[in-house]
Design a protein around this motif. Structure first.
Motif, PDB file in Angstrom:
ATOM      1  N   GLN A 578       0.849  -1.185   0.000  1.00  0.00           N
ATOM      2  CA  GLN A 578       0.000   0.000   0.000  1.00  0.00           C
ATOM      3  C   GLN A 578       0.888   1.240   0.000  1.00  0.00           C
ATOM      4  OE1 GLN A 578      -3.463   0.181  -0.055  1.00  0.00           O
ATOM      5  NE2 GLN A 578      -3.150   2.385  -0.275  1.00  0.00           N
ATOM      6  N   LYS A 579       0.846   2.027  -1.109  1.00  0.00           N
ATOM      7  CA  LYS A 579       1.706   3.224  -1.219  1.00  0.00           C
ATOM      8  C   LYS A 579       1.159   4.344  -0.332  1.00  0.00           C
ATOM      9  CE  LYS A 579       4.378   1.326  -4.300  1.00  0.00           C
ATOM     10  NZ  LYS A 579       4.401   1.629  -5.719  1.00  0.00           N
ATOM     11  N   GLU A 580       2.063   4.993   0.397  1.00  0.00           N
ATOM     12  CA  GLU A 580       1.697   6.106   1.283  1.00  0.00           C
ATOM     13  C   GLU A 580       1.814   7.422   0.514  1.00  0.00           C
ATOM     14  OE1 GLU A 580       0.647   6.330   4.346  1.00  0.00           O
ATOM     15  OE2 GLU A 580       0.964   4.348   5.205  1.00  0.00           O
ATOM     16  N   ASP A 581       0.835   8.308   0.680  1.00  0.00           N
ATOM     17  CA  ASP A 581       0.875   9.643   0.075  1.00  0.00           C
ATOM     18  C   ASP A 581       1.052  10.653   1.214  1.00  0.00           C
ATOM     19  OD1 ASP A 581       0.759  11.826  -1.538  1.00  0.00           O
ATOM     20  OD2 ASP A 581      -1.418  11.765  -1.857  1.00  0.00           O
ATOM     21  N   THR A 582       2.296  10.937   1.526  1.00  0.00           N
ATOM     22  CA  THR A 582       2.584  11.809   2.667  1.00  0.00           C
ATOM     23  C   THR A 582       3.807  12.664   2.358  1.00  0.00           C
ATOM     24  OG1 THR A 582       3.218  11.848   4.991  1.00  0.00           O
ATOM     25  CG2 THR A 582       3.969   9.978   3.722  1.00  0.00           C
ATOM     26  N   SER A 583       3.949  13.748   3.124  1.00  0.00           N
ATOM     27  CA  SER A 583       5.091  14.646   2.896  1.00  0.00           C
ATOM     28  C   SER A 583       6.355  14.149   3.589  1.00  0.00           C
ATOM     29  CB  SER A 583       4.762  16.056   3.410  1.00  0.00           C
ATOM     30  OG  SER A 583       4.508  16.017   4.796  1.00  0.00           O
ATOM     31  N   GLU A 636       8.187  17.660  -3.684  1.00  0.00           N
ATOM     32  CA  GLU A 636       7.285  18.676  -4.240  1.00  0.00           C
ATOM     33  C   GLU A 636       6.595  19.476  -3.144  1.00  0.00           C
ATOM     34  OE1 GLU A 636       4.712  16.582  -6.889  1.00  0.00           O
ATOM     35  OE2 GLU A 636       6.148  16.692  -8.575  1.00  0.00           O
ATOM     36  N   LYS A 637       6.271  18.828  -2.024  1.00  0.00           N
ATOM     37  CA  LYS A 637       5.615  19.543  -0.926  1.00  0.00           C
ATOM     38  C   LYS A 637       6.550  20.618  -0.352  1.00  0.00           C
ATOM     39  CE  LYS A 637       3.088  18.871   3.396  1.00  0.00           C
ATOM     40  NZ  LYS A 637       3.783  19.902   4.162  1.00  0.00           N
ATOM     41  N   ASP A 645      11.583  26.701  -8.013  1.00  0.00           N
ATOM     42  CA  ASP A 645      11.072  26.624  -9.384  1.00  0.00           C
ATOM     43  C   ASP A 645      10.855  25.186  -9.832  1.00  0.00           C
ATOM     44  OD1 ASP A 645      11.208  29.433  -9.821  1.00  0.00           O
ATOM     45  OD2 ASP A 645      13.375  29.264 -10.051  1.00  0.00           O
ATOM     46  N   ALA A 646      11.728  24.288  -9.403  1.00  0.00           N
ATOM     47  CA  ALA A 646      11.623  22.899  -9.851  1.00  0.00           C
ATOM     48  C   ALA A 646      12.212  21.976  -8.813  1.00  0.00           C
ATOM     49  CB  ALA A 646      12.359  22.723 -11.182  1.00  0.00           C
ATOM     50  N   VAL A 647      11.757  20.716  -8.835  1.00  0.00           N
ATOM     51  CA  VAL A 647      12.309  19.714  -7.930  1.00  0.00           C
ATOM     52  C   VAL A 647      12.463  18.412  -8.702  1.00  0.00           C
ATOM     53  CG1 VAL A 647       9.999  19.115  -7.072  1.00  0.00           C
ATOM     54  CG2 VAL A 647      12.018  18.483  -5.744  1.00  0.00           C
ATOM     55  N   TYR A 648      13.621  17.754  -8.496  1.00  0.00           N
ATOM     56  CA  TYR A 648      13.890  16.456  -9.109  1.00  0.00           C
ATOM     57  C   TYR A 648      14.125  15.479  -7.971  1.00  0.00           C
ATOM     58  CZ  TYR A 648      14.557  19.359 -13.228  1.00  0.00           C
ATOM     59  OH  TYR A 648      14.377  20.278 -14.238  1.00  0.00           O
TER      60      TYR A 648
END
Length: 784
Positions: A578-583, A636-637, A645-648
């Motif tokens: 189960q993938k977690e969607d958290t910062s 990204e958070k 401006d950008a995040v990799y």
């Protein structure tokens, strides 16, 4: 076959002419076998890199001849560059040869000494230890032996006595008396009318007393092929004034020039002292505890594991750990932080900080040569050896400027009288003399390196170590700033925020397997899991430990195969989860091929990260990017919160380098790309960027080695301060360039028109130099 480069460093005692420094650098650099030569006028350091090992002695001798050719009074003293395990002690005042032999013999008997050699002539005792860690104790015993045998000697670890000091003292006073006598005779000649023959004799006598040394140096240099220097120019100009009957003007110009030179030298010396005082943080002594005795020794005499006492108001002499006592430490000299830092038993302390109130007992963790303060001093003192493009341009410009103006003066003296009917040689020679006097470029070759070194010194006072003038100048052209995340924009202090068990596992079981899986790791995330577990890790339960680069860890715990890492690890093993969607950072766990749950680790954004990003935009940085090995969601958070401006994200170390190279292609040709990281894990990216900046470098050896700039605190806002200091320094440099060249150009034009006299010309030389030097000192003031 590649030949190892041999590096030699010397101190040019008595160097006071910036133009001479530039010429020495050029001429030594042109010697066959010398791969590079650098003269740092500010610190008087002369560095040679020699490609041919067989020619070292010959090339050093040739370099010494070149130095003497420009100024016979300069002493070229070699800096000590010893291998680990060696140390030099100077025994100043040692005048008994028999005592010297006794000292050498007894020092050789000390346990751990490989060799000890005492050079009676140079008063230098060189000790080589069998084991480097024993060296501080050996030095301590050797010093004690020397003082017992010869109580009147003075022991020094850093300074080399100058045998020329006495002769220089008398030379200085002879010069002052001659100048004063000459000035008095000149004044008498101006105030009273003695008649033509007597007047000439008076002015000629005063001229010899005032300018005799200048003429002597000019003749000596001409005999050695050195024509275009200040001595030659002033001699020709003032002798020319005598030749056309302007006796008072010839003497007055030489007097004004000599006084100006004295003020210029005073300004340079004051500047050097002011810059040195910025880094006046070297501890002078340490209170070493030996049994129940407290002995005051130099920091070099203290070894790892020794115990020292630091009293209130004293500097902490070496890095270490507090054993006993509580106090507040003033770290402003190291980091620029105004607030003191509280320490207690177990706290790490850094050399160079000042103990404010309590008595501290400290166990030393690093020898003085490896301590924080020693590394900072070395970095700052050697920073100006890496010259900025502007410095190199001015040095090159000076080579052509003086000969050009001299030949222009010659043309001005000869051509107009031949072509213009009413023109007289006397008038045009007088105009040509103005050209000669104003042709010296000292205002530029002295003030420009002083400006850059002042900027570097001011930055160090603010907790920013810049390793060279070239990096300071490069900070003016920053186009893209690339940040690492953990420890750079975030605090890097991780805590377990959430535990989600799956498949019938309990949270305690999940934490048990995760903590044991991370049992061998010192990574901040691993440490946070171990901290949350709160019990001792039993490594006997572990076997078949394997680190999977960029994915996580595989290990057997109590015979069960445990996987701990990111979601890619479980995907690679075809384990559904189960993938977690958290910062936060998510650690996925599987036991014996079955998904067991997740642990969410949270990190906190630094208080000044958002403001730093805003300020970077306001000072002209075009692109602000983050590279992180963390998940895309986390990256990204954080990027959104602080305004990047950008995040990799999800990048492995080699992928960070690849992404940096892509960003490099997108920036303008003249723009600089800066990478800001922790200096330990990001060494490849730091090396690949135009300017590598280490964050949180306080006490980190890896950070200091890897980066071009080290921010001695964890604050991203220090990067803004560094760029502002670079802007201010560049402004001062160009003020001096435009002012010096502008004044000289105006005087040259007015001189050619017959309006400017030699009085204005002398101001265009020494007066402009003094003003430029004083302006250069503004670079030391810290910009917030």
């Amino acid at each position: 076959m590649d030949t190892a480069i041999i590096r030699k460093e010397f101190i040019l005692e008595g160097l006071c002419c910036g133009n001479c420094a530039a010429k020495i650098e050029q001429e030594v650099g042109n010697l066959e076998g010398v791969s590079s030569a650098t003269v740092d006028f500010v610190s008087k350091t002369f560095t040679m890199e020699i490609a041919d090992g067989e020619k070292v002695n010959s090339l050093v001798a040739q370099a010494d001849s070149i130095v003497k050719l420009h100024d016979p009074d300069i002493m070229m003293n070699e800096k000590e560059t010893l291998q680990p395990g060696k140390k030099v002690i100077y025994l100043f005042g040692l005048c008994c040869a028999d005592c010297a032999q006794k000292i050498e013999k007894q020092v050789n008997l000390i346990d751990g000494v490989k060799t000890a050699v005492l050079d009676f002539v140079s008063q230098k005792l060189t000790i080589e230890a069998l084991n480097q860690k024993d060296l501080p104790g050996i030095i301590r015993q050797a010093s004690q032996i020397a003082l017992e045998i010869e109580p009147d000697i003075q022991i020094s670890y850093t300074n080399k006595k100058n045998d020329q000091e006495a002769s220089r003292f008398w030379k200085k006073w002879a010069y002052r008396i001659g100048l004063g006598t000459g000035a008095a005779i000149f004044a008498a000649g101006m105030l009273f009318d003695f008649g033509t023959p007597a007047e000439f004799i008076l002015f000629f006598l005063s001229y010899l007393l005032i300018g005799g040394e200048v003429i002597y140096r000019a003749l000596k240099n001409i005999s050695k092929g050195q024509v275009f220097d200040e001595n030659f120019l002033m001699s020709v100009a003032t002798i020319g004034a005598f030749a056309i009957g302007e006796y008072p003007e010839g003497v007055a110009v030489m007097l004004f020039y000599q006084i100006g030179e004295a003020f210029q030298q005073l300004a340079v010396n004051r500047s050097r002292k002011s810059i040195s005082s910025l880094m006046d943080i070297r501890p002078d002594f340490a209170n070493l505890q030996i049994g129940n005795e407290l002995r005051k020794v130099t920091p070099e005499e203290v070894g790892i594991g020794d115990v020292i006492i630091v009293k209130p108001g004293e500097k902490v002499p070496l890095d270490g750990r507090v054993l006993d006592g509580r106090s507040a430490l003033d770290l402003s000299a190291l980091t620029g932080e105004s607030l003191p830092r509280d320490v207690e038993p177990g706290s790490e302390v850094l050399s160079g900080s000042i103990n404010k109130n309590g008595l501290l007992t400290i166990e030393v963790s690093k020898e003085f040569g490896e301590s924080t303060i020693s590394k900072i001093l070395d970095l700052v003192q050697n920073a100006s050896s890496k010259k900025a493009p502007t410095e190199n341009f001015i040095t090159k410009f000076a080579r052509y400027y003086t000969p050009f103006v001299v030949f222009a003066a010659l043309a001005l003296a000869v051509i107009p009288p031949l072509l213009i009917a009413e023109a007289t040689f006397a008038d045009w020679i007088n105009r040509a003399l103005v050209f000669l006097v104003v042709s010296c470029p000292c205002a530029l070759v002295i003030s420009i390196p002083l400006s850059f070194f002042g900027g570097i010194g001011g930055a160090s006072k603010n907790g920013i170590l810049i390793k060279g003038s070239n990096y300071l100048e490069a900070l003016n052209n920053v186009d893209t700033v690339v940040f690492d995340k953990t420890g750079t924009l975030t605090k890097g202090v991780f805590n377990v925020a959430q535990i989600t068990a799956a498949g019938g596992w309990s949270q305690d079981d999940l934490l048990f397997y995760a903590a044991h899986a991370e049992g061998y790791s010192n990574h901040p995330i691993a440490l946070s899991i171990q901290k949350a577990y709160g019990q001792e890790i039993d490594t006997r339960k572990l076997s078949e430990h394997e680190e999977l680069s960029g994915l996580g860890i595989r290990v057997k715990v109590d015979g069960k195969t445990v996987l701990a890492g990111n979601s890619k690890l479980l995907d690679a093993e075809n384990i559904p989860c189960q993938k977690e969607d958290t910062s936060g950072t998510v650690v996925y766990l599987a036991v014996d091929g079955v998904f067991a749950g997740t642990i969410v680790i949270s990190d906190e954004i630094k208080p000044d990260s958002k403001q730093a990003i805003k300020d970077l935009r306001s000072i002209g940085v075009r692109s602000l990017v983050m590279l992180t090995g963390d998940s895309k969601t986390v990256g990204e958070k954080i990027a959104g919160e602080i305004g990047l401006d950008a995040v990799y994200a999800d990048l492995l170390p080699h992928q960070k380098v690849e992404q940096l190279e892509n960003l490099e292609k997108e920036k303008p040709a003249k723009g600089k790309l800066v990478f800001v990281g922790d200096g330990v894990n990001d060494a490849p990216v730091l090396a690949r960027s135009d300017i590598g900046i280490a964050m949180g470098g306080l006490g980190s050896d890896a950070a200091i080695e890897a980066a071009d700039v080290v921010l001695m605190t964890d604050e991203p806002s220090k990067l803004v301060s560094a760029i502002r200091i670079a802007h201010k320094t560049r402004g001062i440099v160009w003020q001096n360039i435009l002012f010096a060249l502008g004044v000289k150009a105006v005087i040259l034009v007015l001189g050619a028109l017959g309006i400017a006299t030699m009085w204005e010309a002398v101001f265009g030389d020494v007066g402009v130099a003094i003003i430029a030097i004083l302006n250069a000192m503004r670079a030391m003031r810290v910009v917030e």
